[in-house]
Design an enzyme around this catalytic site. Structure first.
Site, PDB file in Angstrom:
ATOM      1  N   SER A   1      33.376  40.266  37.352  1.00 47.27           N
ATOM      2  CA  SER A   1      33.527  40.811  36.002  1.00 47.27           C
ATOM      3  C   SER A   1      32.185  41.262  35.427  1.00 47.27           C
ATOM      4  O   SER A   1      31.134  40.718  35.751  1.00 47.27           O
ATOM      5  CB  SER A   1      34.142  39.773  35.068  1.00 47.27           C
ATOM      6  OG  SER A   1      35.321  39.233  35.617  1.00 47.27           O
TER       7      SER A   1
HETATM    8  N1  SAH Z   1      35.533  35.715  37.406  1.00 46.06           N
HETATM    9  C1  SAH Z   1      35.574  36.417  38.660  1.00 46.06           C
HETATM   10  C2  SAH Z   1      36.556  37.561  38.574  1.00 46.06           C
HETATM   11  C3  SAH Z   1      37.124  37.954  39.857  1.00 46.06           C
HETATM   12  S1  SAH Z   1      38.379  39.198  39.745  1.00 46.06           S
HETATM   13  C4  SAH Z   1      34.198  36.928  38.966  1.00 46.06           C
HETATM   14  O1  SAH Z   1      33.472  37.219  38.015  1.00 46.06           O
HETATM   15  O2  SAH Z   1      33.827  37.077  40.125  1.00 46.06           O
HETATM   16  C5  SAH Z   1      39.827  38.238  39.491  1.00 46.06           C
HETATM   17  C6  SAH Z   1      40.144  37.230  40.549  1.00 46.06           C
HETATM   18  O3  SAH Z   1      41.436  36.702  40.253  1.00 46.06           O
HETATM   19  C7  SAH Z   1      40.235  37.767  41.974  1.00 46.06           C
HETATM   20  O4  SAH Z   1      39.399  37.033  42.811  1.00 46.06           O
HETATM   21  C8  SAH Z   1      41.707  37.588  42.354  1.00 46.06           C
HETATM   22  O5  SAH Z   1      41.912  37.298  43.711  1.00 46.06           O
HETATM   23  C9  SAH Z   1      42.084  36.429  41.467  1.00 46.06           C
HETATM   24  N2  SAH Z   1      43.514  36.302  41.215  1.00 46.06           N
HETATM   25  C10 SAH Z   1      44.442  37.270  40.969  1.00 46.06           C
HETATM   26  N3  SAH Z   1      45.657  36.751  40.779  1.00 46.06           N
HETATM   27  C11 SAH Z   1      45.515  35.399  40.918  1.00 46.06           C
HETATM   28  C12 SAH Z   1      46.420  34.301  40.836  1.00 46.06           C
HETATM   29  N4  SAH Z   1      47.724  34.470  40.599  1.00 46.06           N
HETATM   30  N5  SAH Z   1      45.926  33.063  41.031  1.00 46.06           N
HETATM   31  C13 SAH Z   1      44.624  32.846  41.286  1.00 46.06           C
HETATM   32  N6  SAH Z   1      43.717  33.848  41.357  1.00 46.06           N
HETATM   33  C14 SAH Z   1      44.154  35.108  41.185  1.00 46.06           C
END
Ligand code: SAH
Length: 224
Positions: free
Chosen positions: A74
């Site tokens: 993010s």
């Molecule tokens: N805070 C993280 C954001 C990653 S993007 C960072 O800054 O790196 C969002 C993440 O949510 C992804 O890794 C994706 O795989 C995860 N995600 C999506 N749906 C999900 C779910 N149902 N349960 C757990 N994780 C999920």
């Protein structure tokens, strides 16, 4: 005011990027982030360690960056904003994070709350994130490979929940696992997404819409 109870000793790691990070934090405060504990933690957390080498040189730009598996780390502004919203009514003890991804938001949270419970549905992302948190000696984080739409019932209730992926509608499970006095910060919607804050009181739930955002979708199930 929230204090950084679990501030890790990150000095020595990524010293060269200290000045670049200070500039990033300066921009965040100009954009309206005012929680100094959040800004301090972001000034001290080496975001470049959460990216693959090919992307690391862009770590301190205020943009979302790819981390593989069609997912993104993010944007710093969003990490700061969501963390600030989570902490707006005082310190949090047990925080559920949905979507560990790179682990950067997890690392920021781990330095500001007592315990973080982080759920990720893509196993290799979780494994990498775990290594990075270990490297930074952030030990107050538990991780789960699961569908975060279910929350983490065995560890709940939580006084904070932060989601980094957007559902169409807020899952009931998350509301159920939110303690009285708890706050849920979550992007909601498909094409048009709104960042929402749900506060739970004895009377029920109150929802505030904060701003338009763009997150990856919350997906069902898990991936190996
Ligand atoms: N805070 C993280 C954001 C990653 S993007 C960072 O800054 O790196 C969002 C993440 O949510 C992804 O890794 C994706 O795989 C995860 N995600 C999506 N749906 C999900 C779910 N149902 N349960 C757990 N994780 C999920």
């Amino acid at each position: 005011m929230v204090t950084a109870v679990n501030r890790a000793d990150l000095s020595g790691i990524g010293m060269t990027s200290q000045r670049t990070r200070a500039r990033l934090v300066q921009r965040l405060s100009e954009q309206g982030i005012s929680n100094t504990a959040v800004l301090d933690v972001m000034r001290n957390t080496p975001r470049h360690l959460f990216l693959d080498e090919a992307m690391a040189h862009r770590a301190y730009e205020d943009v979302a960056l790819p981390i593989g598996y069609q997912q993104t780390l993010s944007q710093p502004y969003i990490v700061a904003r969501m963390t600030e919203l989570l902490l707006a009514q005082g310190p949090r003890r047990r925080v559920l994070e949905i979507g560990t991804g790179s682990g950067y938001q997890t690392a920021v949270l781990a330095q500001l709350v007592d315990e973080v419970f982080s759920v990720e549905r893509i196993k290799p992302l979780q494994l990498k994130a775990r290594q990075r948190l270990r490297q930074l000696k952030l030990r107050n984080v538990q991780m789960n490979h699961a569908d975060g739409a279910m929350g983490w019932p065995e560890r709940g209730p939580f006084d904070g929940i932060l989601a980094a992926a957007a559902p169409q509608r807020i899952p009931q499970e998350l509301l159920q696992q939110l303690d009285i006095g708890g706050r849920l910060v979550i992007p909601v919607g498909t094409e048009e997404q709104q960042l929402q804050v749900v506060s739970r009181t004895r009377e029920g739930f109150q929802t505030d819409i904060v701003e338009s955002v763009y997150f990856v979708p919350l997906r069902p199930g898990t991936e190996k």
